[in-house]
Design an enzyme around this catalytic site. Structure first.
Site, PDB file in Angstrom:
ATOM      1  CD  GLU A 277     -10.306   1.900   5.716  1.00  0.00           C
ATOM      2  OE1 GLU A 277     -10.098   1.985   6.925  1.00  0.00           O
ATOM      3  OE2 GLU A 277      -9.427   1.523   4.900  1.00  0.00           O
ATOM      4  N   PRO A 278     -14.020   4.027   1.172  1.00  0.00           N
ATOM      5  CG  PRO A 278     -16.104   4.908   0.578  1.00  0.00           C
ATOM      6  CD  PRO A 278     -15.378   4.223   1.705  1.00  0.00           C
ATOM      7  N   GLY A 279     -12.323   5.728  -1.460  1.00  0.00           N
ATOM      8  CA  GLY A 279     -11.702   6.966  -1.904  1.00  0.00           C
ATOM      9  C   GLY A 279     -12.169   7.214  -3.329  1.00  0.00           C
ATOM     10  NE  ARG A 316      -5.066   6.769 -10.690  1.00  0.00           N
ATOM     11  CZ  ARG A 316      -5.574   5.942 -11.566  1.00  0.00           C
ATOM     12  NH1 ARG A 316      -6.017   6.394 -12.728  1.00  0.00           N
ATOM     13  NH2 ARG A 316      -5.657   4.662 -11.307  1.00  0.00           N
ATOM     14  CB  CYS A 348      12.155  18.092 -19.704  1.00  0.00           C
ATOM     15  SG  CYS A 348      12.015  19.606 -20.622  1.00  0.00           S
ATOM     16  CD  GLU A 349      10.311  12.113 -16.454  1.00  0.00           C
ATOM     17  OE1 GLU A 349      10.235  10.885 -16.502  1.00  0.00           O
ATOM     18  OE2 GLU A 349      10.746  12.745 -15.478  1.00  0.00           O
TER      19      GLU A 349
HETATM   20  N1  LLP Z   1      -8.151   2.249   2.739  1.00  0.00           N
HETATM   21  C1  LLP Z   1      -6.843   1.987   2.710  1.00  0.00           C
HETATM   22  C2  LLP Z   1      -6.210   1.348   3.857  1.00  0.00           C
HETATM   23  C3  LLP Z   1      -6.099   2.308   1.568  1.00  0.00           C
HETATM   24  O1  LLP Z   1      -4.798   2.030   1.533  1.00  0.00           O
HETATM   25  C4  LLP Z   1      -6.734   2.925   0.462  1.00  0.00           C
HETATM   26  C5  LLP Z   1      -5.978   3.284  -0.742  1.00  0.00           C
HETATM   27  C6  LLP Z   1      -8.105   3.186   0.555  1.00  0.00           C
HETATM   28  C7  LLP Z   1      -8.791   2.830   1.713  1.00  0.00           C
HETATM   29  C8  LLP Z   1      -8.886   3.828  -0.552  1.00  0.00           C
HETATM   30  O2  LLP Z   1      -8.899   3.040  -1.708  1.00  0.00           O
HETATM   31  P1  LLP Z   1      -9.828   3.438  -2.954  1.00  0.00           P
HETATM   32  O3  LLP Z   1     -11.266   3.248  -2.518  1.00  0.00           O
HETATM   33  O4  LLP Z   1      -9.560   4.841  -3.285  1.00  0.00           O
HETATM   34  O5  LLP Z   1      -9.416   2.508  -4.008  1.00  0.00           O
HETATM   35  N2  LLP Z   1      -2.599   6.115  -6.162  1.00  0.00           N
HETATM   36  C9  LLP Z   1      -3.301   4.921  -6.619  1.00  0.00           C
HETATM   37  C10 LLP Z   1      -4.219   4.361  -5.569  1.00  0.00           C
HETATM   38  C11 LLP Z   1      -3.533   4.059  -4.261  1.00  0.00           C
HETATM   39  C12 LLP Z   1      -4.494   3.571  -3.228  1.00  0.00           C
HETATM   40  C13 LLP Z   1      -3.863   3.488  -1.889  1.00  0.00           C
HETATM   41  N3  LLP Z   1      -4.737   3.068  -0.853  1.00  0.00           N
HETATM   42  C14 LLP Z   1      -4.039   5.266  -7.895  1.00  0.00           C
HETATM   43  O6  LLP Z   1      -3.947   6.395  -8.347  1.00  0.00           O
HETATM   44  O7  LLP Z   1      -4.690   4.412  -8.486  1.00  0.00           O
END
Ligand code: LLP
EC number: 4.1.1.20
Length: 423
Positions: A277-279, A316, A348-349
């Site tokens: 599940e890459p993001g 971030r 403003c912070e």
């Molecule tokens: N699968 C699940 C169940 C997740 O909770 C997440 C991310 C991913 C996949 C994708 O993870 P990735 O490959 O993108 O690391 N807002 C934070 C990151 C929060 C991630 C939440 N879950 C940031 O900006 O670093």
């Protein structure tokens, strides 16, 4: 090859296009600038890594939910990982194959679960009440729902606590002690749901692949235990979380190939289909957040570059103390003094900063300044704080054309929230 690089002429380029030219084309700032070819390259890296395995790449839509980006990933063969009813609606709108989608989350509502059940996506079981709601949704829609059990393996991902999810104090998933209860319950609901796999997600920004291996060892043991009770498990989902080189150093970080190779033998040994599940690792480095310098100021010993982007568009650094690399778009003016600056926005912070203590040539007013690796968790986490409306997005295509892929938010859009309400 990376999409953003400095040319011999001293200008920053996105593929073959000067970022400065993209700024002229956009005729406003801030904005997000993507490289479409980099999306293709990032996906290809996963494709190569997964050779020889049955697999599903479930793109984590939360990282970036731009519709043309989603359509592109879907065309490449991605599935999608969704954490809200609206993400699910958007993924269906973008044409994702429901049988390559997973609806995940610790607080899925009954309405969202009905939508999921009706659309045929896989659903992760996160808790006792979640299981009850999934069964209700199955009964309401008359569909048998394929489910994965989200197990919290208690592996420390060694990341910022806000992005750690697979350690035992986390709110996500079920713990080992309750496994048997869940298996018995799932069996008793066999008319409504079918257990097809197990899932874990350890956390995000992980830079050591051993951590994935440790988790996979535990997870295949669960697979054995669950199969021994007569369940036909097909999927092992090891989540997302692979980190990227935010620091732009020469540090050698693990690639998708490294990640997949640490779990490959385990997956093959149990004849499983691997879901990942890459993001971030698919989308972060495809994009820069492009700003203009409003001015430079100094308060005693502290120097500031004030830009027009802010924590509203890119939170971030403020939220996690995250480092994202910052550069000027054009070569410095002759004689520009190099100094140490905090790069701050107009909000403003004091939490409003994009970078701290960065050594940069003193920029001229109006100079372009980019924050790198802004493709993941930047626009998707943007707010309208201080009524800073969300900026537009552009991508550079293979042939060098600059194409708008999302309109900027306008004050008129905001005013619509009050249409027809009492004055
Ligand atoms: N699968 C699940 C169940 C997740 O909770 C997440 C991310 C991913 C996949 C994708 O993870 P990735 O490959 O993108 O690391 N807002 C934070 C990151 C929060 C991630 C939440 N879950 C940031 O900006 O670093």
């Amino acid at each position: 090859k990376h999409c953003f690089s400095r040319g011999a002429d001293g200008y920053l380029y996105c593929e073959g296009v000067r970022v400065e030219d993209a700024m002229a084309a956009a005729a406003r700032s801030p904005f997000y600038l993507y490289s479409k070819p980099q999306v293709l390259r990032n996906f290809a890296a996963y494709g190569e890594a997964l050779q020889g395995l049955r697999s599903v790449v479930g793109y984590a839509v939360k990282a970036n939910n731009n519709l043309p980006v989603l359509r592109l990933l879907r065309e490449l063969g991605c599935g999608a990982v969704l954490v809200s009813g609206n993400e699910l609606r958007l993924a269906l709108q973008a044409g994702f194959d429901p049988t390559r989608c997973i609806f995940n989350g610790n607080g899925k509502t009954l309405d969202d679960l009905k939508l999921a059940a009706g659309s045929g996506v896989f659903v992760n079981v996160d808790s006792e009440f979640d299981l009850e709601n999934i069964v209700r949704a199955a009964k309401a829609t008359g569909k048998k729902v394929p489910v994965l059990l989200r197990i919290n393996p208690d592996v420390d991902p060694q990341v910022h606590p806000y992005v750690a999810t697979g350690n035992k104090t986390s709110k996500f998933g079920i713990r080992n002690e309750k496994l048997q209860w869940f298996l018995d319950s799932i069996k008793s609901y066999s008319n409504d749901i079918k257990l097809v796999g197990v899932h874990c997600h350890l956390g995000s920004t992980i830079t050591k692949v051993d951590i994935f291996r440790d988790a996979a060892v535990l997870m295949v043991n669960y697979v054995d235990e669950i199969r021994a009770q007569g369940f036909e498990l097909e999927y092992l989902n090891i989540g997302g979380g692979l980190g990227i080189d935010y620091h732009h150093t020469d540090a050698i970080l693990p690639t998708p190939v490294d990640l997949i190779n640490t779990v490959r033998e385990l997956v093959l040994s149990r004849d499983l289909t691997l879901i990942i599940e890459p993001g971030r690792s698919l989308i972060a480095n495809t994009c820069c957040f492009v700003n203009r310098v409003t001015g430079v100021k100094s308060n005693g010993t502290k120097n500031f570059i004030v830009v027009d982007g802010s924590m509203a568009e890119l939170i971030r650094p403020s939220l996690y103390g995250a480092y994202q690399h910052i550069e000027l778009v054009s070569p410095p003016s002759p004689g520009a003094e190099v100094a140490t600056f905090d790069i701050v926005g107009p909000v403003c912070e004091s939490a409003d900063f994009l970078g701290k203590d960065r050594e940069l040539p003193t920029p001229d007013e109006g100079a372009g300044l980019v924050v790198h690796d802004a493709g993941a968790y930047c626009m998707s986490m943007a707010s309208t704080y201080n009524l800073k409306l969300r900026p537009p997005e552009y991508w550079v295509e293979e042939d060098g054309s600059i194409v708008k892929i999302r309109h900027e938010e306008k004050l008129d859009d905001y005013m619509k929230f009050f249409d027809g309400l009492p004055a």
